[in-house]
Design an enzyme around this catalytic site. Structure first.
Site, PDB file in Angstrom:
ATOM      1  CB  CYS A  93      -0.918  -0.031   1.221  1.00 55.37           C
ATOM      2  SG  CYS A  93      -1.643   1.560   1.644  1.00 55.37           S
ATOM      3  CB  CYS A 103       0.752   1.450   4.243  1.00 55.53           C
ATOM      4  SG  CYS A 103      -0.978   0.938   4.207  1.00 55.53           S
ATOM      5  CB  CYS A 135      -7.122 -22.672  16.495  1.00 58.53           C
ATOM      6  SG  CYS A 135      -8.549 -21.615  16.269  1.00 58.53           S
ATOM      7  CB  CYS A 184      -8.377 -21.350  19.754  1.00 61.26           C
ATOM      8  SG  CYS A 184      -9.312 -22.500  18.705  1.00 61.26           S
TER       9      CYS A 184
END
Length: 441
Positions: free
Chosen positions: A55, A58, A190, A193
């Protein structure tokens, strides 16, 4: 030689695009592994840029972002997330364009969008304004988040309140329990999680306190206990299931913030919980235990039994019991006494010996109370308690700054009152005529 040179230039270009921030900068690089620990569980105000290496805007912001981080060092935390690489974090906070700047203040689960200019000075000013607001809220007693997060301390909660479930203890603890269980099936690798972990821990602490341990939050490592995962058809992580005695487990469909989890747990609790017990204040222990064990104790001072009879008193008690049932998920204590039986309590609450029936709600931890100003009816009491539950209504300090002395009294026997029996005098031995004659002129 030319292909080798192009390869070196290509690698250099990639590194220069991706390497926005280094360890020497004051900008903290954030990712799914450290975001909860650094940001969500932090008491600090965070200013976070979500960016993509490709970007152009950015890349233009990088120098100002580094300058901002240095200027705010030790005052406000400044971080950056490569949302192109860590799409789960960007998606979690609704990032749809780059760069996006968000301010994580009192309620880390609901960050604010920074809407100002992209210069270092403007960003610093915006951060300081947010910091002032945060300090002002803390000075006024607001800690951010909901009643529920405040009751659990407003932090990440305690993992000890999440019950670790395994193939060996699941049937005994969950299926054999009369209580309600919310069980998370997770995998250690995960990302979602990991994001849920502090929310689950905070919710477990709050739910344990607010249901007196009648609703539990547990967790199963589904990569270790694959038999449990297979038994309940777990195909993705995290999966949350609700277990109630004698019923098939159901999938949890709510949000993943602590507030969402707590709200669902309290709904489950109130669906099956009996209404709170309505106790007569017979001695100091009844008042002390009820008011100290619960967030609020709701006290009614009912008219004397001679003024209402048993039917009238039972009518008032029935209204109270209906309201206790209506607000049972609040886990408040409910008490009553007869007018004149506990005069020090009436004086401490400003009831003052008139206006019965009367009602007050006491927060014994703060020694504050609120008085019912409306009618002693389902409608009037509902409006009074509804305002209290959302932080509205005027309060005053309990007289003397402590719970008053309580008289020990006999419990009401459920009957109508009886007038005191007057002593009869025998006048047969008195010569009224003789006494009258003495007074005659």
């Amino acid at each position: 030689m030319r292909p080798l040179l192009l390869g070196v230039l290509g690698c250099t270009l990639v590194l220069s695009v991706q390497g926005f921030y280094s360890a020497s900068d004051d900008v903290v690089e954030l990712n799914p592994s450290n975001f909860n620990r650094e940001v969500i569980q932090s008491d600090s105000l965070w200013l976070i840029e979500f960016y993509a290496p490709w970007c152009g805007h950015c890349q233009s912001l990088t120098a100002d972002w580094k300058k901002t981080a240095t200027a705010l060092k030790g005052i406000v935390k400044v971080g950056a997330v490569d949302a192109d690489q860590h799409k789960s974090l960007g998606g979690q906070y609704g990032v749809k364009g780059f760069p996006t700047i968000k301010i994580f203040g009192a309620n880390k689960n609901k960050p604010e969008d920074y809407q100002g200019a992209r210069s270092s000075q403007a960003i610093v000013d915006g951060a300081l304004n947010s910091l002032r607001s945060l300090v002002k809220d803390r000075m006024s007693g607001k800690s951010g988040g909901s009643d529920y997060s405040r009751q659990s301390g407003g932090g990440g909660g305690s993992k000890k309140d999440v019950v670790e479930l395994t193939d060996d203890n699941f049937d005994r603890l969950v299926l054999g329990s009369e209580d309600v269980w919310l069980v998370e099936f997770f995998a250690p690798w995960c990302g979602h999680c990991k994001n849920l972990e502090p929310e689950w821990a905070a919710a477990a602490s709050a739910v344990k306190e607010q249901t007196n341990g009648k609703v539990h939050l547990g967790a199963v490592d589904a990569t270790v206990h694959q038999g449990l995962s297979s038994r309940y058809g777990v195909r993705g992580f995290p999966t949350i299931k609700i277990f109630k005695k004698g019923e098939e487990p159901e999938d949890y469909q709510g949000g993943r913030t602590r507030d969402d989890i707590i709200a669902r747990a309290l709904d489950l609790f109130s669906d099956n919980a009996p209404p709170p017990e309505l106790l007569e204040i017979l001695n100091k222990d009844v008042l002390k235990k009820t008011c100290e064990d619960y967030q609020l104790c709701v006290i009614a001072v009912l008219p004397h039994i001679l003024d209402t009879g048993a039917a009238g008193r039972n009518g008032y008690l029935e209204v109270m019991m209906k309201m206790a049932d209506k607000y049972k998920k609040k886990m408040w204590g409910w008490l009553w006494t007869e007018a004149g039986a506990q005069m020090e309590l009436e004086a401490a609450l400003g009831i003052g010996g008139f206006g019965y029936p009367a009602m007050a709600a006491i927060n014994a931890r703060k020694m504050k109370f609120a008085l019912l100003k409306g009618s002693f009816s389902e409608t009037g009491i509902h409006e009074f308690l509804r305002d209290l539950s959302v932080g509205r209504g005027s309060t005053a300090t309990v007289g003397g700054g402590a719970l008053p002395n309580i008289n020990s009294v006999e419990a009401w026997d459920g009957k109508d009152g009886e007038l005191p029996v007057e002593e009869d005098y025998d006048l047969s031995d008195i010569d009224l005529d003789e006494d009258l004659e003495k007074d005659e002129l």
